[in-house]
Design a protein around this motif. Structure first.
Motif, PDB file in Angstrom:
ATOM      1  N   PHE A 198       0.854  -1.190   0.000  1.00  0.00           N
ATOM      2  CA  PHE A 198       0.000   0.000   0.000  1.00  0.00           C
ATOM      3  C   PHE A 198       0.893   1.243   0.000  1.00  0.00           C
ATOM      4  O   PHE A 198       1.965   1.249   0.615  1.00  0.00           O
ATOM      5  N   ASP A 199       0.466   2.276  -0.705  1.00  0.00           N
ATOM      6  CA  ASP A 199       1.275   3.491  -0.803  1.00  0.00           C
ATOM      7  C   ASP A 199       0.584   4.708  -0.204  1.00  0.00           C
ATOM      8  O   ASP A 199       1.115   5.821  -0.275  1.00  0.00           O
ATOM      9  N   ARG A 200      -0.610   4.510   0.365  1.00  0.00           N
ATOM     10  CA  ARG A 200      -1.271   5.591   1.102  1.00  0.00           C
ATOM     11  C   ARG A 200      -1.943   5.004   2.331  1.00  0.00           C
ATOM     12  O   ARG A 200      -2.586   3.955   2.272  1.00  0.00           O
ATOM     13  N   TYR A 201      -1.720   5.662   3.448  1.00  0.00           N
ATOM     14  CA  TYR A 201      -2.249   5.230   4.743  1.00  0.00           C
ATOM     15  C   TYR A 201      -3.164   6.322   5.270  1.00  0.00           C
ATOM     16  O   TYR A 201      -2.746   7.475   5.419  1.00  0.00           O
ATOM     17  N   VAL A 202      -4.416   5.962   5.545  1.00  0.00           N
ATOM     18  CA  VAL A 202      -5.418   6.948   5.927  1.00  0.00           C
ATOM     19  C   VAL A 202      -6.039   6.566   7.273  1.00  0.00           C
ATOM     20  O   VAL A 202      -6.653   5.497   7.393  1.00  0.00           O
ATOM     21  N   GLU A 203      -5.856   7.429   8.273  1.00  0.00           N
ATOM     22  CA  GLU A 203      -6.533   7.229   9.558  1.00  0.00           C
ATOM     23  C   GLU A 203      -7.850   7.999   9.504  1.00  0.00           C
ATOM     24  O   GLU A 203      -7.872   9.231   9.573  1.00  0.00           O
ATOM     25  N   VAL A 204      -8.931   7.259   9.376  1.00  0.00           N
ATOM     26  CA  VAL A 204     -10.243   7.853   9.134  1.00  0.00           C
ATOM     27  C   VAL A 204     -10.788   8.539  10.384  1.00  0.00           C
ATOM     28  O   VAL A 204     -11.390   9.604  10.314  1.00  0.00           O
ATOM     29  N   PHE A 205     -10.580   7.909  11.543  1.00  0.00           N
ATOM     30  CA  PHE A 205     -10.981   8.478  12.837  1.00  0.00           C
ATOM     31  C   PHE A 205      -9.699   8.654  13.651  1.00  0.00           C
ATOM     32  O   PHE A 205      -9.386   7.867  14.542  1.00  0.00           O
ATOM     33  N   GLY A 206      -8.941   9.694  13.338  1.00  0.00           N
ATOM     34  CA  GLY A 206      -7.577   9.812  13.842  1.00  0.00           C
ATOM     35  C   GLY A 206      -7.443   9.850  15.348  1.00  0.00           C
ATOM     36  O   GLY A 206      -6.506   9.274  15.898  1.00  0.00           O
ATOM     37  N   GLY A 207      -8.349  10.543  16.041  1.00  0.00           N
ATOM     38  CA  GLY A 207      -8.250  10.638  17.492  1.00  0.00           C
ATOM     39  C   GLY A 207      -6.886  11.160  17.920  1.00  0.00           C
ATOM     40  O   GLY A 207      -6.349  12.105  17.352  1.00  0.00           O
ATOM     41  N   ALA A 208      -6.306  10.520  18.918  1.00  0.00           N
ATOM     42  CA  ALA A 208      -4.994  10.927  19.412  1.00  0.00           C
ATOM     43  C   ALA A 208      -3.854  10.504  18.497  1.00  0.00           C
ATOM     44  O   ALA A 208      -2.709  10.915  18.688  1.00  0.00           O
ATOM     45  N   GLY A 209      -4.153   9.673  17.504  1.00  0.00           N
ATOM     46  CA  GLY A 209      -3.136   9.295  16.523  1.00  0.00           C
ATOM     47  C   GLY A 209      -2.114   8.288  17.004  1.00  0.00           C
ATOM     48  O   GLY A 209      -0.993   8.240  16.481  1.00  0.00           O
ATOM     49  N   TRP A 210      -2.467   7.450  17.967  1.00  0.00           N
ATOM     50  CA  TRP A 210      -1.499   6.505  18.517  1.00  0.00           C
ATOM     51  C   TRP A 210      -0.942   5.559  17.453  1.00  0.00           C
ATOM     52  O   TRP A 210       0.252   5.222  17.466  1.00  0.00           O
TER      53      TRP A 210
END
Length: 249
Positions: A28-40
């Motif tokens: 995969f070449d793109r990583y998407v945090e949809v509900f990022g929150g604190a970003g742990w």
């Protein structure tokens, strides 16, 4: 590295388990945090993919992340002078309801409210020892992480975000409000939203990893998709907490 803040539902204790279940590096070449929150999970690695996206529906949280990325020094100066005290907690909480604050002023008050609240609920004073100086200095490291890989910071509805960034080589990590615990979050998330998320993910070209509480409604909702039960230490009390990791790969 660690997140600059703690949030209810944060993945500090499950981030290693989650990252171990990501598809093989290079697929995969793109990583998407949809509900990022604190970003742990985002901060767990120096870089997950060529393109990284952090998104959240909470405007205060998104503003904080943007201010850390682009104005860390100014944010640190705005926080300077505050200490861990009930009066400060009450003051910054009240001030967040005021109009006229700059983005940096809002980010500073939100950061302080979350750092010294009980269990990071942002609603009650924590009555715990917290070294704010270290937390403020650490914002420089967080800025470096956000800038070094040019993390894109978004503030979009999850359905729109997923459709915009979906590609065959996209990986979406989704950590939505857990079913039946939505009242603890600042942004409304309904049962219809849980269903809308399921339907959105079912139509993507890329891959997704979804973390949820172990709940019969969720198990039924994702029936037919790979579901793995895992456990972690409970953040608030002694004992173990059961969670689900759901993937389409």
């Amino acid at each position: 590295m660690n997140s600059p803040i703690t949030r209810i539902g944060g993945k500090k204790l499950l981030r290693k388990t989650i990252c171990e279940r990501f598809p093989e590096t290079g697929t995969f070449d793109r990583y998407v945090e949809v509900f990022g929150g604190a970003g742990w999970v985002l901060f767990y690695k120096d870089k997950h993919a060529k393109l990284e996206v952090y998104n959240d529906a909470d405007g205060e949280l998104v503003n904080l992340m943007r201010c850390i990325k682009y104005h860390a020094g100014e944010l640190q100066r705005e926080i300077d002078g505050y200490c861990n005290a009930r009066e400060f907690f009450e003051d910054v909480s009240a001030q967040l309801n005021m109009r006229g604050l700059t983005d940096i002023q809002r980010a500073a008050r939100y950061f302080l409210r979350m750092k010294i609240s009980f269990g990071a609920d942002g609603r009650t004073y924590g009555c715990n020892a917290k070294n704010l100086s270290n937390a403020v200095e650490y914002l420089t490291d967080v800025q470096r992480r956000l800038m070094s890989s040019s993390v894109v910071i978004e503030h979009k509805d999850f359905e729109n975000l997923i459709k915009v960034y979906d590609r065959p080589k996209a990986l979406f990590y989704c950590d939505p409000p857990y079913h039946s615990t939505e009242k603890y979050y600042d942004v409304q998330f309904t049962e219809a939203d849980h269903i809308r998320l399921r339907d959105t993910l079912a139509a993507i070209k890329g891959k997704f990893l979804l973390s949820y509480n172990d709940d019969e409604f969720i198990r039924e909702l994702y029936k037919g998709v790979k579901i793995e039960a895992v456990e972690r230490q409970n953040n608030i009390s002694a004992g173990r907490f059961k969670e689900l990791i759901i993937t389409n790969y």
